[in-house]
Each structure stands twice: as structure tokens, then as C-alpha cells.
Design a protein around this motif. Sequence first.
Motif, PDB file in Angstrom:
ATOM      1  N   TRP A  68       0.824  -1.214   0.000  1.00 12.75           N
ATOM      2  CA  TRP A  68       0.000   0.000   0.000  1.00 12.75           C
ATOM      3  C   TRP A  68       0.856   1.261   0.000  1.00 12.75           C
ATOM      4  O   TRP A  68       0.484   2.277  -0.613  1.00 12.75           O
ATOM      5  N   ASN A 117      -9.568   4.261  -4.806  1.00 16.94           N
ATOM      6  CA  ASN A 117     -10.633   3.298  -5.098  1.00 16.94           C
ATOM      7  C   ASN A 117     -10.199   2.361  -6.219  1.00 16.94           C
ATOM      8  O   ASN A 117     -10.428   1.141  -6.149  1.00 16.94           O
ATOM      9  N   ASN A 160      -7.666  -0.096  -4.847  1.00 16.81           N
ATOM     10  CA  ASN A 160      -8.301  -1.181  -4.087  1.00 16.81           C
ATOM     11  C   ASN A 160      -9.003  -2.179  -5.007  1.00 16.81           C
ATOM     12  O   ASN A 160      -9.008  -3.390  -4.731  1.00 16.81           O
ATOM     13  N   GLU A 161      -9.594  -1.685  -6.082  1.00 15.58           N
ATOM     14  CA  GLU A 161     -10.243  -2.580  -7.046  1.00 15.58           C
ATOM     15  C   GLU A 161      -9.214  -3.509  -7.689  1.00 15.58           C
ATOM     16  O   GLU A 161      -9.455  -4.714  -7.837  1.00 15.58           O
ATOM     17  N   ILE A 193      -6.257  -4.338  -6.446  1.00 16.40           N
ATOM     18  CA  ILE A 193      -5.771  -5.242  -5.393  1.00 16.40           C
ATOM     19  C   ILE A 193      -6.741  -6.400  -5.202  1.00 16.40           C
ATOM     20  O   ILE A 193      -6.330  -7.560  -5.031  1.00 16.40           O
ATOM     21  N   ALA A 194      -8.033  -6.111  -5.278  1.00 17.76           N
ATOM     22  CA  ALA A 194      -9.044  -7.168  -5.142  1.00 17.76           C
ATOM     23  C   ALA A 194      -9.031  -8.098  -6.353  1.00 17.76           C
ATOM     24  O   ALA A 194      -9.124  -9.325  -6.210  1.00 17.76           O
ATOM     25  N   ARG A 218      -6.303 -10.389  -6.001  1.00 18.91           N
ATOM     26  CA  ARG A 218      -6.397 -11.152  -4.759  1.00 18.91           C
ATOM     27  C   ARG A 218      -5.193 -10.901  -3.837  1.00 18.91           C
ATOM     28  O   ARG A 218      -4.578 -11.833  -3.315  1.00 18.91           O
ATOM     29  N   LEU A 219      -4.911  -9.632  -3.624  1.00 14.09           N
ATOM     30  CA  LEU A 219      -3.792  -9.245  -2.764  1.00 14.09           C
ATOM     31  C   LEU A 219      -4.267  -8.522  -1.497  1.00 14.09           C
ATOM     32  O   LEU A 219      -3.459  -7.875  -0.814  1.00 14.09           O
ATOM     33  N   GLN A 220      -5.555  -8.629  -1.179  1.00 17.66           N
ATOM     34  CA  GLN A 220      -6.091  -7.897  -0.022  1.00 17.66           C
ATOM     35  C   GLN A 220      -5.345  -8.238   1.266  1.00 17.66           C
ATOM     36  O   GLN A 220      -5.041  -7.349   2.067  1.00 17.66           O
ATOM     37  N   ASP A 221      -5.059  -9.522   1.463  1.00 23.09           N
ATOM     38  CA  ASP A 221      -4.406  -9.945   2.705  1.00 23.09           C
ATOM     39  C   ASP A 221      -2.945  -9.494   2.777  1.00 23.09           C
ATOM     40  O   ASP A 221      -2.344  -9.516   3.861  1.00 23.09           O
ATOM     41  N   LYS A 251      -1.932  -6.473   1.610  1.00 22.77           N
ATOM     42  CA  LYS A 251      -1.963  -5.025   1.371  1.00 22.77           C
ATOM     43  C   LYS A 251      -0.933  -4.266   2.200  1.00 22.77           C
ATOM     44  O   LYS A 251      -0.318  -3.305   1.718  1.00 22.77           O
ATOM     45  N   HIS A 252      -0.732  -4.690   3.437  1.00 25.28           N
ATOM     46  CA  HIS A 252       0.199  -3.984   4.325  1.00 25.28           C
ATOM     47  C   HIS A 252       1.442  -4.823   4.622  1.00 25.28           C
ATOM     48  O   HIS A 252       2.102  -4.623   5.646  1.00 25.28           O
TER      49      HIS A 252
END
Length: 232
Positions: free
Chosen positions: A83, A102, A105-106, A108-109, A112-115, A117-118
Motif C-alpha cells: 500500500w 478506489n 483497491n479494485e 488489489i481485489a 487477490r492481494l487484499q491480505d 496489502k500492508h
Amino acid sequence: MNILEVNIEHAGYLEKKSTIEDISFELAENELVGLIGPNGAGKSTILKAILGLLEEMRGKTVIKGKYAYIPEQPTYYEELTLWEHITLVKAVSEDDDDNFFNRANELIAIFRLQDAKHHFPSSFSKGMQQKLMIIIAILNKPKLYIVDEPFIGLDPKAIKDFLLILEKERKRGAAILMCTHVLDTAEKICDRFLLMNNGKMIAKGTLSEIRIQSDTDGSLMDCFYKFMERDQ
């Protein structure tokens, strides 16, 4: 309108020793062109010439508008999380789009990298690092994409998602130069092809034109091997 114009008499890494010679082509808006050739054919040298990374070059390359480069080997800042890379892109590009984060984030989703992100990219797999490179490139909204072997390390879903995104970018008006060894995929998605061997362009054009030049009605791979046989 042409986004990229390339006219290289010769270029390389050592003075008076050329790696590539007589390279001439252009890319127009909405166009996806495949740069095809075996290892050592000169594909990466062409990309470096376009990016202005070669000291030894006689010729000229013109890029009209912003460009994004997606390298074969991902590069990133080890001290920044995924991020934080996104935040840096916005700061450097001075993008005033209120939807920037936004869109980030779209993407990243989608990949499939949401987990992650940080998390730091140094802990990522090669495929995850490649996804980060793709996200950064897309967020820049370039007029030209220069993409080097983008499918290496990507899982099948990520490849499909990436191709769908590139199609949207083409509709936006972007031009794409893609260097790849995956000829069956290139045959399906590219408008034209640039075939390289031994530092020279051995053929260029649409698949129909390549078939005529190679005197075969086969696949892109069949045509390429026919040219390789002639070039030996």
C-alpha cells in the motif's frame, strides 16, 4: 496516431559492437504488438533502447505521452509495503483523481492481494510481486505500456485478469508493446508481431502477413520456426 516510433540503426552494450541492427516499427493508439524471439535475439535490448537505457545507440525513438514499463524481474522498495508503494505512485505522479485509491483497491481485489496489502513485497512470491508491478503501471494511466514477459509467475486467473485489463486499456487509447515467449497467447491477443532473431527483425506484420512472408498457413509458432530455419 502513433504513440511509439522506433528507428534504430544499431545499438548495443559495447562501443563498436552492435547487439541489434536495422530495427524500425511503430505502435498506434489501441494497438497491441507482440515482440517475439528466442533468448538472446535482442528483444530486451530493443526495450532498453526505447527506455533510453543504452549508451551505445545510433537512431531515434519517440514516445508520445506517458509510458509505463512492466519488467520481467519485479523491482520494488524493500522498506515499503504494497500500500505504501501505491501511495508513493500517487505522490510522484501528482494524480488528482479522487478515485485513485478506489481504483487501487479494485485492482488489489482483482489480483487477490487484499491480505498482503500492508505486507512487504520482499515476502511475496514472484507472481505476487509481478501483480504489484502491473497495478502500479495501470494506476499511472499511461499512453504506452512496455511489457517484458508479463506471464512468468502469474497463475491462470491472474493472466486472464491481466489480459482483460489490457483490453480495457486499449479501449482507453493505450498502445501496448509486449515481449513474450508465450506464442499461443500472443497469437490470440496481438494485432501485429515483430519477430526477432540474432539481433535483427526477420519479419513483422499481422498474422496473415507473417504467414505470407513465411510461406506457411500454420500458427504463429509454425511461422516463427520457419523463419528460424531460414536464418540459420
